[in-house]
Scaffold this motif. Structure first.
Motif, PDB file in Angstrom:
ATOM      1  N   SER A 229      44.327  36.474  48.622  1.00 14.61           N
ATOM      2  CA  SER A 229      43.541  37.616  48.679  1.00 14.61           C
ATOM      3  C   SER A 229      42.229  37.495  47.711  1.00 14.61           C
ATOM      4  O   SER A 229      41.404  37.856  47.827  1.00 14.61           O
ATOM      5  CB  SER A 229      44.433  38.843  48.305  1.00 14.61           C
ATOM      6  N   VAL A 230      42.495  36.636  46.627  1.00 12.27           N
ATOM      7  CA  VAL A 230      41.288  36.299  45.736  1.00 12.27           C
ATOM      8  C   VAL A 230      40.516  35.360  46.348  1.00 12.27           C
ATOM      9  O   VAL A 230      39.174  35.610  46.283  1.00 12.27           O
ATOM     10  CB  VAL A 230      41.613  35.919  44.339  1.00 12.27           C
ATOM     11  N   VAL A 231      41.100  34.108  46.924  1.00 14.30           N
ATOM     12  CA  VAL A 231      40.083  33.121  47.730  1.00 14.30           C
ATOM     13  C   VAL A 231      39.461  33.662  48.810  1.00 14.30           C
ATOM     14  O   VAL A 231      38.336  33.431  49.016  1.00 14.30           O
ATOM     15  CB  VAL A 231      41.120  31.825  48.020  1.00 14.30           C
ATOM     16  N   ARG A 232      39.899  34.755  49.388  1.00 16.16           N
ATOM     17  CA  ARG A 232      39.425  35.207  50.723  1.00 16.16           C
ATOM     18  C   ARG A 232      37.956  35.780  50.258  1.00 16.16           C
ATOM     19  O   ARG A 232      37.077  35.726  50.967  1.00 16.16           O
ATOM     20  CB  ARG A 232      40.227  36.413  51.243  1.00 16.16           C
ATOM     21  N   LEU A 233      37.641  36.219  49.138  1.00 14.04           N
ATOM     22  CA  LEU A 233      36.387  36.732  48.762  1.00 14.04           C
ATOM     23  C   LEU A 233      35.451  35.724  48.563  1.00 14.04           C
ATOM     24  O   LEU A 233      34.183  36.129  48.379  1.00 14.04           O
ATOM     25  CB  LEU A 233      36.727  37.536  47.470  1.00 14.04           C
ATOM     26  N   ASP A 234      35.707  34.628  48.685  1.00 10.49           N
ATOM     27  CA  ASP A 234      34.784  33.433  48.186  1.00 10.49           C
ATOM     28  C   ASP A 234      33.964  33.580  47.009  1.00 10.49           C
ATOM     29  O   ASP A 234      32.720  33.020  47.235  1.00 10.49           O
ATOM     30  CB  ASP A 234      33.892  33.332  49.688  1.00 10.49           C
ATOM     31  N   GLY A 235      34.498  34.251  46.091  1.00 16.87           N
ATOM     32  CA  GLY A 235      33.491  34.223  44.912  1.00 16.87           C
ATOM     33  C   GLY A 235      32.778  35.198  44.554  1.00 16.87           C
ATOM     34  O   GLY A 235      31.843  35.469  43.723  1.00 16.87           O
ATOM     35  N   CYS A 236      32.963  36.389  45.373  1.00 16.77           N
ATOM     36  CA  CYS A 236      32.414  37.591  45.254  1.00 16.77           C
ATOM     37  C   CYS A 236      32.142  37.985  43.778  1.00 16.77           C
ATOM     38  O   CYS A 236      33.302  37.993  42.959  1.00 16.77           O
ATOM     39  CB  CYS A 236      32.743  38.932  46.116  1.00 16.77           C
ATOM     40  N   THR A 237      31.212  38.384  43.197  1.00 16.54           N
ATOM     41  CA  THR A 237      31.020  38.776  41.777  1.00 16.54           C
ATOM     42  C   THR A 237      31.283  40.078  41.545  1.00 16.54           C
ATOM     43  O   THR A 237      31.710  40.298  40.261  1.00 16.54           O
ATOM     44  CB  THR A 237      29.410  38.509  41.323  1.00 16.54           C
ATOM     45  N   SER A 238      31.392  40.981  42.256  1.00 16.08           N
ATOM     46  CA  SER A 238      31.936  42.212  41.689  1.00 16.08           C
ATOM     47  C   SER A 238      32.551  43.085  42.864  1.00 16.08           C
ATOM     48  O   SER A 238      32.158  43.927  43.671  1.00 16.08           O
ATOM     49  CB  SER A 238      30.575  43.374  41.399  1.00 16.08           C
ATOM     50  N   PRO A 239      33.931  42.586  42.985  1.00 16.26           N
ATOM     51  CA  PRO A 239      34.578  43.307  44.204  1.00 16.26           C
ATOM     52  C   PRO A 239      34.836  44.587  44.112  1.00 16.26           C
ATOM     53  O   PRO A 239      34.939  45.155  42.801  1.00 16.26           O
ATOM     54  CB  PRO A 239      35.932  42.399  44.423  1.00 16.26           C
ATOM     55  N   VAL A 240      35.195  45.534  45.141  1.00 15.91           N
ATOM     56  CA  VAL A 240      35.928  46.813  45.066  1.00 15.91           C
ATOM     57  C   VAL A 240      37.279  46.745  45.034  1.00 15.91           C
ATOM     58  O   VAL A 240      37.978  46.035  45.877  1.00 15.91           O
ATOM     59  CB  VAL A 240      35.145  47.721  46.116  1.00 15.91           C
ATOM     60  N   ARG A 241      37.791  47.552  44.195  1.00 19.96           N
ATOM     61  CA  ARG A 241      39.509  47.448  43.938  1.00 19.96           C
ATOM     62  C   ARG A 241      39.877  48.535  44.707  1.00 19.96           C
ATOM     63  O   ARG A 241      39.254  49.797  44.430  1.00 19.96           O
ATOM     64  CB  ARG A 241      39.735  47.544  42.540  1.00 19.96           C
ATOM     65  N   LEU A 242      40.947  48.699  45.583  1.00 18.61           N
ATOM     66  CA  LEU A 242      41.352  49.569  46.420  1.00 18.61           C
ATOM     67  C   LEU A 242      42.973  49.543  46.054  1.00 18.61           C
ATOM     68  O   LEU A 242      43.578  48.792  46.119  1.00 18.61           O
ATOM     69  CB  LEU A 242      41.177  49.342  47.911  1.00 18.61           C
ATOM     70  N   VAL A 243      43.167  50.920  46.222  1.00 15.08           N
ATOM     71  CA  VAL A 243      44.741  51.035  46.227  1.00 15.08           C
ATOM     72  C   VAL A 243      45.430  51.822  47.549  1.00 15.08           C
ATOM     73  O   VAL A 243      44.707  52.862  47.873  1.00 15.08           O
ATOM     74  CB  VAL A 243      45.441  51.992  44.895  1.00 15.08           C
TER      75      VAL A 243
END
Length: 453
Positions: free
Chosen positions: A26-40
């Motif tokens: 799930s982290v690798v899928r973002l490909d290094g995005c600098t400021s991801p959004v966190r969802l619950v």
């Protein structure tokens, strides 16, 4: 980034815990995005026919909030999401030139279309780089050592190299019309709209018909992007195309030629005017485009021309992810005048920001929102826009990508042949990475930098 012992410890503990593979992917899928959004929240996949719950996933199973890309288009903020936006923009522009994506047939490649560059006018002499025949010429040569009323030289004999910090700086800041420059920025989007209307009038004038009658015989479509020059002003790059009355799938009239379009663009750009209202402090400004207007035909398939559809699409997409930082400005909003003292900008840029702040406090310019857009040097318009029938949309491209990913997920679950619907309940839980996630993302960004190098 600084690697702390706590972050390393957290990553080691995570690696030894259950569900590490799912968390890591799930982290690798973002490909290094600098400021991801966190969802619950949770997502459940149901059979669309029977209503049976087939698969369920929650953020708790991941061991923390689900991460999704920030989606920022600016490369200076998030290179990863900007690269995706640039790729989508490339496809959007290219579809309008060669067809495809269900938006236009390949016959659109034979329609008259040009690539136009419309610049901002001059508000004072600035240092510039001039070349001819591979040689760098003097900036602003003058035979006499004349000076302006403030004692600054009116000429410059320097041969500026590409990274010279003086490029774009006024020869005399006190002579430079900063108020006019800021008002041009604030009205640039409205000015483009006025140009598009004038272009239709000009085409109607050249073929000898009323503008209302022209709409029944011809449709004008375009896609444009705004680019900051070193002097801090935006100019526009645009693909402009002529279609039949029903859009890109209908042929234009036989009299509609590329030359007619190119000549009309030049004439309309030279004719359009817009009055920027003034105040008791400064007078009104008559705004127009600059004298440098470049209009080039775009080549059809396999013609051997240099300006191909792919080259134009790549050029426009490149600038769709840039902002005012290309002119030495900052990419975050300025909220207090006290921030001026620590802004990492050159003197010319700081003067433009200060002029935005000053004019923005005057009642006559309140509607322009200049303080809100001070970090953009007064420009608050969209960087990339298109007419409704030019081609596909960014929304359609993103929807197609989401559907493709959903198909991949169903195939991985062995549900490819079953009609399904996904129901999710997700809530915003913040931005950014946890320390262990940040280590993985930093490694991905470092690997990508090495590949580019």
């Amino acid at each position: 980034m600084n690697v702390t012992p706590n972050a390393v410890t957290a990553l080691i503990e995570r690696a030894s815990a259950e569900g590490f593979a799912s968390w890591y992917s799930s982290v690798v899928r973002l490909d290094g995005c600098t400021s991801p959004v966190r969802l619950v929240g949770t997502s459940t996949l149901f059979d669309a026919t029977t209503g049976e719950a087939l698969y369920s996933f929650s953020s708790e199973e991941r061991g923390g909030p689900l991460l999704t890309g920030c989606g920022n288009r600016r490369a200076s903020v998030c290179p990863t999401c900007a690269a995706l936006y640039r790729a989508d923009t490339y496809q959007l522009i290219r579809v309008g030139l060669v067809g495809g994506k269900g938006a236009a047939s390949s016959s659109v490649g034979g329609h008259p279309r040009v690539f136009a560059t419309l610049t901002a006018p001059g508000f004072g002499a600035v240092h510039t780089r001039r070349e001819h025949g591979g040689r760098v010429l003097p900036c602003r040569p003058r035979r006499t050592a004349e000076r302006c009323p403030h004692g600054a030289p009116l000429g410059c004999s320097a041969r500026h190299h590409g990274d010279d910090k003086r490029l774009g700086e006024p020869l005399c800041p006190r002579c430079y019309d900063y108020a006019g420059a800021v008002l041009w920025q604030a009205h640039a989007g409205r000015f483009w709209h006025r140009f598009a209307l004038e272009l239709r009038r000009e085409i109607a004038r050249r073929v000898g018909c009323a503008r209302t009658d022209l709409a029944r015989r011809l449709r004008l479509s375009y896609a444009k992007v705004a680019e900051y020059q070193r002097r801090g002003l935006v100019h526009f790059h645009a693909v402009i195309r002529l279609d039949g009355p029903d859009g890109p799938d209908s042929p234009p009239p036989t009299w509609a030629s590329t030359r007619l379009l190119a000549d009309a663009v030049r004439a309309a750009a030279g004719r359009v005017r817009l009055v920027a209202p003034g105040s008791e402090v400064i007078g009104p400004r008559m705004l127009r485009f600059g004298r440098q207007i470049d209009v080039r035909p775009i080549a059809e398939f396999d013609t051997g021309e240099r300006l191909t559809s792919a080259a134009v699409a790549a050029y426009i997409a490149k600038y769709a992810t840039k902002g005012a930082e290309a002119a030495g400005a900052v990419d975050t909003r300025i909220r207090h005048a006290a921030e001026f003292a620590v802004l990492p900008v050159r003197a010319h840029t700081l003067r433009m920001i200060g002029t935005c702040w000053w004019l923005g406090a005057l009642p006559d310019f309140e509607s322009l929102g200049l303080r809100r857009w001070a970090h953009m040097l007064g420009y608050g318009g969209h960087f990339s826009t298109k007419s409704r029938r030019y081609s596909t949309t960014l929304t359609a491209l993103r929807t197609a990508r989401a559907e493709h990913r959903a198909e991949q997920q169903r195939a991985a679950l062995g549900l490819a042949d079953r009609p399904t619907v996904t129901v999710g309940r997700w809530a915003f839980a913040g931005r950014g990475y946890a320390p262990d996630e940040a280590l993985i993302a930093a490694g991905i960004r470092a690997a990508k930098r090495e590949v580019r190098a």
